[in-house]
Motif scaffolding. Structure first.
Motif, PDB file in Angstrom:
ATOM      1  N   LEU A  42       0.997  -1.291  -0.009  1.00  0.00           N
ATOM      2  CA  LEU A  42      -0.064   0.068  -0.066  1.00  0.00           C
ATOM      3  C   LEU A  42       0.696   1.206  -0.007  1.00  0.00           C
ATOM      4  O   LEU A  42       1.719   1.304   0.827  1.00  0.00           O
ATOM      5  CB  LEU A  42      -0.843  -0.051   1.224  1.00  0.00           C
ATOM      6  CG  LEU A  42      -1.812   1.280   1.562  1.00  0.00           C
ATOM      7  CD1 LEU A  42      -2.713   1.589   0.249  1.00  0.00           C
ATOM      8  CD2 LEU A  42      -2.401   1.252   3.040  1.00  0.00           C
ATOM      9  N   VAL A  43       0.452   1.971  -0.840  1.00  0.00           N
ATOM     10  CA  VAL A  43       1.139   3.451  -0.815  1.00  0.00           C
ATOM     11  C   VAL A  43       0.211   4.511  -0.370  1.00  0.00           C
ATOM     12  O   VAL A  43      -0.785   4.669  -1.147  1.00  0.00           O
ATOM     13  CB  VAL A  43       1.590   4.106  -2.217  1.00  0.00           C
ATOM     14  CG1 VAL A  43       2.469   5.332  -2.364  1.00  0.00           C
ATOM     15  CG2 VAL A  43       2.629   2.874  -2.790  1.00  0.00           C
TER      16      VAL A  43
ATOM     17  N   ALA B 165       2.260  -7.067   5.043  1.00  0.00           N
ATOM     18  CA  ALA B 165       2.387  -6.267   3.802  1.00  0.00           C
ATOM     19  C   ALA B 165       3.120  -5.081   3.980  1.00  0.00           C
ATOM     20  O   ALA B 165       3.603  -4.768   4.819  1.00  0.00           O
ATOM     21  CB  ALA B 165       0.960  -5.885   3.659  1.00  0.00           C
ATOM     22  N   ILE B 166       3.857  -4.731   2.851  1.00  0.00           N
ATOM     23  CA  ILE B 166       4.527  -3.535   2.876  1.00  0.00           C
ATOM     24  C   ILE B 166       3.813  -2.208   2.794  1.00  0.00           C
ATOM     25  O   ILE B 166       2.975  -2.109   1.976  1.00  0.00           O
ATOM     26  CB  ILE B 166       5.485  -3.362   1.475  1.00  0.00           C
ATOM     27  CG1 ILE B 166       6.481  -4.649   1.494  1.00  0.00           C
ATOM     28  CG2 ILE B 166       6.326  -2.282   1.416  1.00  0.00           C
ATOM     29  CD1 ILE B 166       7.102  -4.804   0.409  1.00  0.00           C
ATOM     30  N   VAL B 167       4.098  -1.313   3.486  1.00  0.00           N
ATOM     31  CA  VAL B 167       3.297  -0.003   3.625  1.00  0.00           C
ATOM     32  C   VAL B 167       4.320   1.205   3.607  1.00  0.00           C
ATOM     33  O   VAL B 167       5.000   1.308   4.313  1.00  0.00           O
ATOM     34  CB  VAL B 167       2.389   0.143   4.879  1.00  0.00           C
ATOM     35  CG1 VAL B 167       1.606   1.530   5.002  1.00  0.00           C
ATOM     36  CG2 VAL B 167       1.429  -1.177   5.346  1.00  0.00           C
TER      37      VAL B 167
ATOM     38  N   TYR C 101       2.973  -4.877   9.965  1.00  0.00           N
ATOM     39  CA  TYR C 101       3.297  -4.851   8.577  1.00  0.00           C
ATOM     40  C   TYR C 101       4.839  -4.340   8.772  1.00  0.00           C
ATOM     41  O   TYR C 101       5.177  -3.956   9.595  1.00  0.00           O
ATOM     42  CB  TYR C 101       2.059  -3.719   7.978  1.00  0.00           C
ATOM     43  CG  TYR C 101       0.642  -4.173   8.260  1.00  0.00           C
ATOM     44  CD1 TYR C 101       0.100  -5.072   7.722  1.00  0.00           C
ATOM     45  CD2 TYR C 101      -0.024  -3.152   9.057  1.00  0.00           C
ATOM     46  CE1 TYR C 101      -1.271  -5.427   8.054  1.00  0.00           C
ATOM     47  CE2 TYR C 101      -1.467  -3.661   9.431  1.00  0.00           C
ATOM     48  CZ  TYR C 101      -1.704  -4.764   8.982  1.00  0.00           C
ATOM     49  OH  TYR C 101      -3.196  -4.966   9.278  1.00  0.00           O
ATOM     50  N   ARG C 102       5.076  -4.270   7.427  1.00  0.00           N
ATOM     51  CA  ARG C 102       6.266  -3.616   6.938  1.00  0.00           C
ATOM     52  C   ARG C 102       6.338  -2.001   6.602  1.00  0.00           C
ATOM     53  O   ARG C 102       5.859  -1.775   5.561  1.00  0.00           O
ATOM     54  CB  ARG C 102       7.204  -4.276   6.168  1.00  0.00           C
ATOM     55  CG  ARG C 102       7.302  -5.876   6.451  1.00  0.00           C
ATOM     56  CD  ARG C 102       8.147  -6.762   5.309  1.00  0.00           C
ATOM     57  NE  ARG C 102       9.330  -6.018   4.672  1.00  0.00           N
ATOM     58  CZ  ARG C 102      10.117  -6.299   3.712  1.00  0.00           C
ATOM     59  NH1 ARG C 102       9.427  -7.224   2.806  1.00  0.00           N
ATOM     60  NH2 ARG C 102      11.117  -6.087   3.372  1.00  0.00           N
ATOM     61  N   VAL C 103       6.244  -1.315   7.790  1.00  0.00           N
ATOM     62  CA  VAL C 103       6.188   0.137   7.266  1.00  0.00           C
ATOM     63  C   VAL C 103       7.313   0.802   7.095  1.00  0.00           C
ATOM     64  O   VAL C 103       8.349   0.778   7.834  1.00  0.00           O
ATOM     65  CB  VAL C 103       5.419   0.981   8.627  1.00  0.00           C
ATOM     66  CG1 VAL C 103       4.911   2.315   8.405  1.00  0.00           C
ATOM     67  CG2 VAL C 103       4.117  -0.141   8.901  1.00  0.00           C
ATOM     68  N   PHE C 104       7.386   1.793   5.943  1.00  0.00           N
ATOM     69  CA  PHE C 104       8.359   2.513   5.669  1.00  0.00           C
ATOM     70  C   PHE C 104       7.852   4.029   5.579  1.00  0.00           C
ATOM     71  O   PHE C 104       7.036   4.405   4.644  1.00  0.00           O
ATOM     72  CB  PHE C 104       9.141   2.103   4.367  1.00  0.00           C
ATOM     73  CG  PHE C 104       9.527   0.644   4.400  1.00  0.00           C
ATOM     74  CD1 PHE C 104      10.817   0.339   4.825  1.00  0.00           C
ATOM     75  CD2 PHE C 104       8.730  -0.420   3.980  1.00  0.00           C
ATOM     76  CE1 PHE C 104      11.437  -0.832   5.006  1.00  0.00           C
ATOM     77  CE2 PHE C 104       9.215  -1.655   4.123  1.00  0.00           C
ATOM     78  CZ  PHE C 104      10.554  -1.953   4.573  1.00  0.00           C
ATOM     79  N   SER C 105       8.520   4.777   6.376  1.00  0.00           N
ATOM     80  CA  SER C 105       8.013   6.276   6.203  1.00  0.00           C
ATOM     81  C   SER C 105       8.921   7.031   5.287  1.00  0.00           C
ATOM     82  O   SER C 105      10.195   7.153   5.501  1.00  0.00           O
ATOM     83  CB  SER C 105       8.177   7.101   7.839  1.00  0.00           C
ATOM     84  OG  SER C 105       7.190   6.423   8.549  1.00  0.00           O
TER      85      SER C 105
END
Length: 625
Positions: A94-95, A113-115, A145-149
């Protein structure tokens, strides 16, 4: 539409991690350019030889307050090697451009999931608008989730320093930053996107340069930030390596192309009379772009005038067509009856949306079926077909044109919102690949009678006005037998009503035998129509792989029904009808086939998900037939 030859992606790093498929979604505010970014990624995936299905998700309000849940716009893309029949149920990536985009999609994320989030938008004001009591990037609520800011706003503005643009104009380039980052993660040819940017913003060189810089900055960020060990690559499809011209086509674009191809194969000019209405407007727009002498698009002042112009075109010897949605189809009822009694070829495409009335115009539904079957006064049967996928919108439209011309009748084609804007890769047939059309054009006045019927189809001849010796009366009053003279005799009226009904019934003689997907004697048969096709098919395949006695059947021809349908259904102890309404096909089949059928209806403005169907099928299998 995007046209491409069947060739693999130009960038396929040896160290990329190969995936069978991926489901991702771009989400943000209505002004964030979400649809543009998502569509570009989908077109790149299709050019790379992947099977692709998309799902644009528009807010119902034209312009909800910025940063609110009601204003979230989304574009979902599912890409894979082979079995990609739906846009996907759960997200791998998700973007999220703001907190509202994150919150509205949390329930769609797979575990792990990648966020990717635009951290610049996660201020107190936006968090409050989205209903977050605390910042989810800091409170641990996203630990599954795998969150990337990523500071997308700041990085984009820095990249655009020196350009004569306002801060707001610079911020609107964040969608291309996000697209660049995703194009690094799933390697795509940068040159293709940059060429698109140059074409799209050719009239504004500053914006073109801004979006190109933002796109490159996003790609470079993916390369240097080291979020991921390696890029990811989705498996391509061998079927897309067959020779031919492939298009990334939406359902509405496929409808337009089907109309043009059918008219040209029949040797007729095409006129579509239409009036803009969500979600059917793009059919008109696609035809308007052609600007070719044998194709005409007329924008009328309302739906009544639109269908009237199409009937006039058919009377004059062209293939008349119109496109609309449910409210417009309601207005067209009286003119549909005129086409029925005049027995003129006409194609009406109804792109269904959630109703009644204005309802939820940006959400999907299959609730116009009974209107298509019976929504006219008097005895006026009419053939009704349904599209199963975006690409199938082409084939269903071509078949509708064929029926209209062969049987001299109006035909309704049912699409819906989930097909109209959704897109997939499709090999476009050449016009010469289509079977010849049978056109009942008459030019010889010797023995001409306007209602003397073809013994096989019961179709009347098509005589063009102005042809010497072929003068005849046409209109909404009942006619007498062969002569076409106005007649009010009760026995004649009954005979003509029966003749028109028999003509529609004979259309079924051209259908192929009904085919079941799976075991033809399975204990449970899942039956659907229209856009439910992909979800039902995938659910059936998963159930069969688990050893469950399930098969499926998808209907294109809703009126007249296939002649062998009742016999096929009786082979199965349980038959369940699945549709995005409260049971309209279920009622139609129970009355027509005299069978006790199960049903699963969904009226939420969203399509079926595969797990929903699997759970329902399992519950039926646990119940004795």
């Amino acid at each position: 539409m995007n046209q491409a030859t069947a060739s693999p992606a130009a960038i396929e790093p040896d160290d990329a991690c190969l995936l069978a498929e991926i489901t991702l979604k771009f989400a943000g505010d209505s002004g964030d350019g979400i649809q543009l970014a998502g569509q570009q990624f989908a077109q790149l995936a299709s050019a790379a030889g992947e099977r692709v299905r998309t799902l644009p998700d528009f807010p119902a309000e034209i312009r909800s307050p910025v940063g609110t849940l009601g204003g979230v716009s989304g574009f979902q893309v599912r890409a894979g090697g082979e079995q990609v029949l739906t846009p996907g149920d759960r997200l791998d990536l998700l973007v999220a451009m703001n907190p509202a985009a994150l919150r509205s999609n949390l329930d769609k994320l797979k575990p792990g999931a990648i966020v990717l989030v635009n951290e610049d938008a996660f201020g107190a004001a936006n968090l409050g608008k989205a209903g977050f009591a605390a910042n989810p990037l800091e409170d641990g609520s996203l630990r599954a989730y795998r969150v990337f800011s990523v500071p997308m706003g700041m990085l984009t503005r820095n990249a655009l320093k020196g350009l004569p643009l306002s801060t707001r104009e610079k911020d609107r380039s964040r969608n291309f930053f996000a697209l660049g980052l995703i194009c690094w993660l799933f390697p795509r040819p940068l040159e293709d996107v940059e060429a698109f940017i140059e074409r799209r913003f050719a009239a504004n060189p500053e914006l073109a340069e801004a979006n190109r810089r933002a796109f490159r900055t996003g790609w470079n960020y993916g390369e240097t930030a080291e979020f991921f060990v390696s890029p990811l690559r989705v498996a391509g499809s061998e079927r897309l390596r067959e020779p031919g011209v492939y298009r990334f086509v939406t359902g509405n674009a496929a409808v337009a192309k089907g109309m043009v191809a059918a008219a040209r194969r029949a040797g007729l000019p095409l006129l579509l009379g239409g009036y803009p209405i969500t979600p059917a407007t793009e059919v008109m727009q696609e035809l308007a772009r052609l600007r070719e002498p044998d194709v005409r698009m007329f924008q009328a002042e309302d739906e009544i005038a639109a269908i009237g112009s199409a009937i006039g075109a058919s009377f004059a010897g062209a293939l008349g067509a119109t496109s609309t949605s449910g409210p417009g189809l309601s207005l067209m009822g009286e003119f549909l009856n005129l086409a029925v009694i005049a027995e003129l070829p006409l194609v009406v495409v109804d792109v269904m949306r959630a109703g009644p009335s204005t309802g939820i115009p940006t959400k999907t539904e299959q609730a116009d079926l009974l209107q298509a079957l019976h929504g006219r006064h008097g005895e006026s049967p009419m053939p009704v077909l349904a599209c199963a996928s975006p690409a199938d919108c082409y084939h269903a439209t071509v078949e509708a044109c064929r029926i209209a011309l062969r049987y001299m009748t109006p035909v309704i084609v049912l699409s819906d919102l989930s097909l109209s804007g959704s897109a997939e890769v499709w090999r476009e047939p050449h016009v010469d690949e289509l079977a010849p059309f049978h056109v009942h054009r008459v030019t010889d006045p010797d023995g001409f009678q306007p209602y003397r019927r073809d013994p096989e189809t019961l179709a009347r001849p098509w005589a063009l006005p102005g042809t010497p010796g072929l003068e005849h009366v046409i209109g909404g009053l009942e006619k007498a037998g062969d002569s076409g003279a106005v007649c009010y005799e009760p026995e004649n009226h009954e005979a003509m009503v029966q003749l028109r009904a028999d003509k529609i019934d004979r259309i079924a003689q051209d259908y192929p035998a009904t085919e079941i997907h799976g075991d033809p004697d399975a204990r449970l048969l899942l039956l659907g129509w229209g856009s439910t096709h992909g979800a039902i098919r995938e659910a059936t395949d998963q159930l069969r792989a688990a050893g469950r006695p399930v098969a499926c059947l998808h209907l294109r021809h809703l009126n007249p029904l296939p002649r062998d349908l009742a016999e096929v259904l009786r082979r199965h102890p349980q038959v369940a009808v699945l549709e995005n309404n409260s049971g309209q096909l279920w009622r139609h089949l129970r009355a027509s086939c005299l069978l006790d059928l199960k049903r699963l209806g969904k009226v939420q403005g969203t399509a079926f998900h595969v797990p929903e169907i699997i759970a329902y099928a399992e519950s039926l299998l646990e119940t004795p037939a």
